[in-house]
Design a protein around this motif. Structure first.
Motif, mmCIF file in Angstrom:
data_model
loop_
_atom_site.group_PDB
_atom_site.id
_atom_site.type_symbol
_atom_site.label_atom_id
_atom_site.label_comp_id
_atom_site.label_asym_id
_atom_site.label_seq_id
_atom_site.Cartn_x
_atom_site.Cartn_y
_atom_site.Cartn_z
ATOM 1 N N GLU A 432 -11.029 2.340 -1.630
ATOM 2 C CA GLU A 432 -12.078 3.268 -2.034
ATOM 3 C C GLU A 432 -13.006 3.564 -0.865
ATOM 4 O OE1 GLU A 432 -15.908 3.160 -4.997
ATOM 5 O OE2 GLU A 432 -13.996 2.448 -5.813
ATOM 6 N N ALA A 433 -13.245 2.569 0.001
ATOM 7 C CA ALA A 433 -14.128 2.773 1.149
ATOM 8 C C ALA A 433 -13.583 3.850 2.083
ATOM 9 C CB ALA A 433 -14.302 1.463 1.916
ATOM 10 N N TYR A 434 -12.259 3.921 2.226
ATOM 11 C CA TYR A 434 -11.653 4.969 3.053
ATOM 12 C C TYR A 434 -11.936 6.342 2.458
ATOM 13 C CZ TYR A 434 -8.735 1.322 5.280
ATOM 14 O OH TYR A 434 -8.266 0.235 5.969
ATOM 15 N N PHE A 511 -10.294 -2.979 4.198
ATOM 16 C CA PHE A 511 -9.105 -3.200 3.372
ATOM 17 C C PHE A 511 -8.265 -4.308 3.990
ATOM 18 C CE2 PHE A 511 -4.522 -1.999 2.915
ATOM 19 C CZ PHE A 511 -4.379 -2.368 1.581
ATOM 20 N N ASP A 512 -7.834 -5.251 3.156
ATOM 21 C CA ASP A 512 -6.967 -6.341 3.586
ATOM 22 C C ASP A 512 -5.551 -6.047 3.111
ATOM 23 O OD1 ASP A 512 -5.656 -8.634 4.263
ATOM 24 O OD2 ASP A 512 -6.811 -9.956 2.939
ATOM 25 N N PRO A 513 -4.610 -5.779 4.012
ATOM 26 C CA PRO A 513 -3.244 -5.449 3.585
ATOM 27 C C PRO A 513 -2.604 -6.522 2.722
ATOM 28 C CG PRO A 513 -3.550 -4.916 5.900
ATOM 29 C CD PRO A 513 -4.781 -5.656 5.473
ATOM 30 N N ALA A 514 -2.999 -7.781 2.895
ATOM 31 C CA ALA A 514 -2.414 -8.858 2.093
ATOM 32 C C ALA A 514 -2.701 -8.674 0.613
ATOM 33 C CB ALA A 514 -2.933 -10.208 2.567
ATOM 34 N N SER A 515 -3.804 -8.010 0.284
ATOM 35 C CA SER A 515 -4.153 -7.804 -1.127
ATOM 36 C C SER A 515 -3.192 -6.861 -1.822
ATOM 37 C CB SER A 515 -5.581 -7.252 -1.237
ATOM 38 O OG SER A 515 -5.656 -5.941 -0.671
ATOM 39 N N LEU A 516 -2.419 -6.113 -1.032
ATOM 40 C CA LEU A 516 -1.503 -5.128 -1.612
ATOM 41 C C LEU A 516 -0.148 -5.746 -1.963
ATOM 42 C CD1 LEU A 516 -1.558 -2.063 -2.203
ATOM 43 C CD2 LEU A 516 -0.533 -1.701 0.046
ATOM 44 N N LEU A 517 0.169 -6.862 -1.363
ATOM 45 C CA LEU A 517 1.513 -7.415 -1.537
ATOM 46 C C LEU A 517 1.832 -7.838 -2.967
ATOM 47 C CD1 LEU A 517 2.015 -9.418 1.772
ATOM 48 C CD2 LEU A 517 2.748 -7.102 1.195
ATOM 49 N N PRO A 518 0.945 -8.532 -3.712
ATOM 50 C CA PRO A 518 1.298 -8.910 -5.094
ATOM 51 C C PRO A 518 1.637 -7.720 -5.992
ATOM 52 C CG PRO A 518 -0.546 -10.220 -4.325
ATOM 53 C CD PRO A 518 -0.329 -9.155 -3.297
ATOM 54 N N PRO A 519 0.798 -6.648 -6.038
ATOM 55 C CA PRO A 519 1.193 -5.523 -6.902
ATOM 56 C C PRO A 519 2.438 -4.802 -6.410
ATOM 57 C CG PRO A 519 -0.820 -4.993 -5.695
ATOM 58 C CD PRO A 519 -0.565 -6.442 -5.496
ATOM 59 N N VAL A 520 2.653 -4.748 -5.087
ATOM 60 C CA VAL A 520 3.876 -4.135 -4.572
ATOM 61 C C VAL A 520 5.089 -4.953 -5.011
ATOM 62 C CG1 VAL A 520 5.201 -3.643 -2.480
ATOM 63 C CG2 VAL A 520 2.797 -2.979 -2.617
ATOM 64 N N LYS A 521 4.980 -6.257 -4.905
ATOM 65 C CA LYS A 521 6.067 -7.141 -5.338
ATOM 66 C C LYS A 521 6.363 -6.951 -6.821
ATOM 67 C CE LYS A 521 7.059 -12.084 -5.924
ATOM 68 N NZ LYS A 521 6.537 -13.451 -5.725
ATOM 69 N N LYS A 522 5.320 -6.872 -7.633
ATOM 70 C CA LYS A 522 5.502 -6.682 -9.073
ATOM 71 C C LYS A 522 6.185 -5.351 -9.364
ATOM 72 C CE LYS A 522 2.884 -6.505 -13.417
ATOM 73 N NZ LYS A 522 1.518 -6.535 -14.028
ATOM 74 N N ARG A 523 5.778 -4.303 -8.655
ATOM 75 C CA ARG A 523 6.371 -2.973 -8.848
ATOM 76 C C ARG A 523 7.838 -2.977 -8.420
ATOM 77 N NH1 ARG A 523 5.636 1.727 -11.761
ATOM 78 N NH2 ARG A 523 6.877 3.339 -10.803
ATOM 79 N N LEU A 524 8.145 -3.579 -7.292
ATOM 80 C CA LEU A 524 9.525 -3.629 -6.820
ATOM 81 C C LEU A 524 10.424 -4.380 -7.803
ATOM 82 C CD1 LEU A 524 9.058 -4.311 -2.990
ATOM 83 C CD2 LEU A 524 9.888 -2.205 -4.062
#
Length: 571
Positions: A432-434, A511-524
């Motif tokens: 959101e900050a971006y 933004f911390d890219p590591a925060s994106l990995l769990p939802p990406v993993k769940k989606r995959l």
């Protein structure tokens, strides 16, 4: 729909503007998550018009000419901003200032959509994959876009009269038509009755929105316009169609769900191709697909629509011809200009050049380069862009992102100035900050643009009378030794001397890219379950996926994301 005798086709040359009035068209380029920047530009643009016209109504000493926004053309994210404009302009809505709280800012419909709601978290949710019998339509969850679209359509507030908005307001959205529109060109001596066949996939959808304010100008509605009325009465076929068109225009191939579009076949009979010949001009018209032509002009034509930016990412020409007509010209000289197209393009600069040596790439990289080449060719419009940037041409202007870099040593331009500029324009979805940064930068750039660049020579007949008044001298500016007057003057709080929109802080580390990995993993994992539901040997595919393929994908995505953010000075 108004009871009116409509012309047979889009006029070749439109009637001249009314006296002392600049007619405007907005061309909103495709922008991916850079739509937040364009939304900020529009927010300030509409606020400036509000303050100026309010001052005129109070009889204050301000410029006395008029402007009339006649049309908005859009591609991809530009179409989303176009439909938001059509929905909210009959209403009063607050504008965004940097000092506001997030709650106050979210009351602005442009900010609410682009900063608060268009976020990767919603796109990675898996509720669209719950039914394994429904085929996978996109890698991302586009139900969130449907929810946002429904929220936009239900927007209401206190009414506000806006005499600077045409009635109807014309909208034209680009879309890639996967079915195609067939044409046949006859050749002398051709034994094939149908002639030489071609199929056009670069398409657009046109709408005439009755803004419900003032008299409806019947001259400006054409047979291929879909009439859409204010006030909204939902559910309504017109508003559903206009939102569906915007979502089709935004459907990035593979990532976002394609949309089915339904039109009258007669709409396409307006799409003749004008060919000069010794007798003047001739026209090549579409030929109806056989199963769609059973009842002539009443036939229905359906197609699957995807990203309009794939074929026409900067729909400048659609906005221009809506003002001038298919064969008309808008005067270009500063002392004659009366119609102006303003293009808002968050990414006007070219991408990096493609591969140079065949031995340096593999098949995957070759296919990726082909897609990039296709995109860049769709954006290759040197004549249009050159004219928009030519100081001697006053009928077309371009506003694009600009800001000083963090240490102030240089100016960043185009996508480099946006937090959404990393990863080909997709990084804005991650934080959101971006998006807040880009929205506020859009407002600031718009303020500077209207004050310093959106000008015409003071001897132009539309402004000459008030420009000669010594009491109005503070509105004038000297550019290249010539006295200029503003097309949209800044008054009250919009004037930089009263309140300059501040430069937003660069959101490095937001933004911390590591925060994106769990939802990406769940989606995959959810995509995997649906894709392999009918596979026989599920044990082997499960082992291959969970022990190797998923890990490789996540590692690659994480590395690529960090590299892109670091390169863009966001990490």
């Amino acid at each position: 729909m108004p009871d009116t005798d409509l012309p047979l086709a889009h006029p070749e040359i439109t009637p001249p503007p009314r006296a002392y009035t600049f007619e405007l068209g907005l061309a909103l380029a495709g922008a991916v998550s850079g739509g937040a920047y364009a939304a900020g530009v529009l927010d300030f643009f509409y606020e400036a018009l509000e303050h100026w016209y309010a001052a005129k109504e109070r009889g204050l000493p301000v410029p006395t000419h008029d402007v009339l926004l006649r049309d908005i053309s859009g591609a991809s994210a530009g179409s989303i901003n176009g439909v938001i404009s059509a929905v909210v302009l009959p209403y009063a809505f607050p504008h965004v200032h940097a000092a506001q709280t997030e709650e106050e800012a979210a009351a602005n419909p442009f900010y609410d959509v682009w900063v608060k709601r268009v976020d990767i978290e919603g796109f990675l949710d898996t509720d669209d994959l719950a039914d394994k019998n429904v085929p996978i339509a996109s890698l991302l969850n586009t139900r969130r876009l449907d929810e946002i679209g429904d929220r936009v359509l239900h927007y209401e507030a206190a009414p506000r009269a806006r005499p600077y908005i045409a009635n109807p307001l014309k909208l034209v959205f680009t879309v890639t038509n996967l079915r195609g529109v067939p044409y046949a060109v006859p050749f002398a001596g051709d034994e094939v009755e149908a002639g030489h066949s071609m199929i056009a996939h670069e398409d657009y959808l046109r709408f005439a929105v009755d803004m419900g304010q003032g008299a409806y100008d019947r001259v400006w509605q054409y047979p291929d316009d879909l009439y859409v009325a204010h006030p909204k009465r939902l559910p309504d076929g017109g508003w559903t169609a206009i939102m569906n068109a915007a979502l089709a225009s935004s459907a990035f191939p593979g990532g976002l769900r394609y949309r089915e579009v339904e039109r009258r076949w007669s709409d396409y009979m307006q799409r003749s191709v004008v060919v000069p010949d010794e007798l003047g001009v001739s026209r090549v018209v579409p030929i109806a697909p056989q199963r769609d032509a059973s009842d002539g002009h009443g036939a229905t034509y359906r197609f699957v629509g995807v990203d309009g930016g794939a074929m026409d990412n900067e729909p400048f020409e659609l906005a221009r011809t809506e003002l001038a007509g298919t064969l008309g010209r808008n005067p270009r000289r500063g002392d004659q200009v009366n119609r102006i197209v303003l293009m808002v393009d968050p990414f006007p600069e070219p991408d990096d050049l493609g591969p140079e040596f065949a031995a340096s790439i593999n098949v995957v990289e070759a296919l990726s380069a082909l897609f990039a080449s296709w995109k860049q060719q769709a954006r290759f419009k040197p004549r249009e862009i050159a004219l928009a940037m030519d100081d001697a041409v006053y009928s077309r202007f371009l506003i694009a992102p600009t800001r000083p870099c963090v240490d102030g040593s240089e100016r960043w331009l185009g996508g480099r100035a946006l937090a959404a500029g990393a990863l080909g324009g997709f990084s804005g979805f991650f934080a959101e900050a971006y998006r807040r940064h880009d929205f506020l930068l859009g407002r600031r750039n718009a303020q500077r643009f209207l004050a310093e660049h959106f000008l015409v020579p003071a001897n132009n007949p539309i402004v000459a009378e008030w420009a000669a008044d010594p009491a109005m001298a503070h509105y004038l500016r000297v550019r290249d030794g010539v006295l200029h007057a503003p097309v949209i003057p800044l008054v009250a709080d919009c004037h930089p001397a009263q309140r300059e929109d501040t430069l937003p802080l660069w959101p490095k580390g937001a933004f911390d890219p590591a925060s994106l990995l769990p939802p990406v993993k769940k989606r995959l994992d959810a995509l995997y379950r649906v894709a392999t539901d009918k596979w026989n040997d599920k044990l082997l595919t499960w082992l291959a996926w969970h022990t190797y393929a998923r890990r490789k994908l996540l590692t690659f995505a994480s590395r690529r994301l960090v590299e892109a953010l670091r390169k863009h000075d966001l990490w």
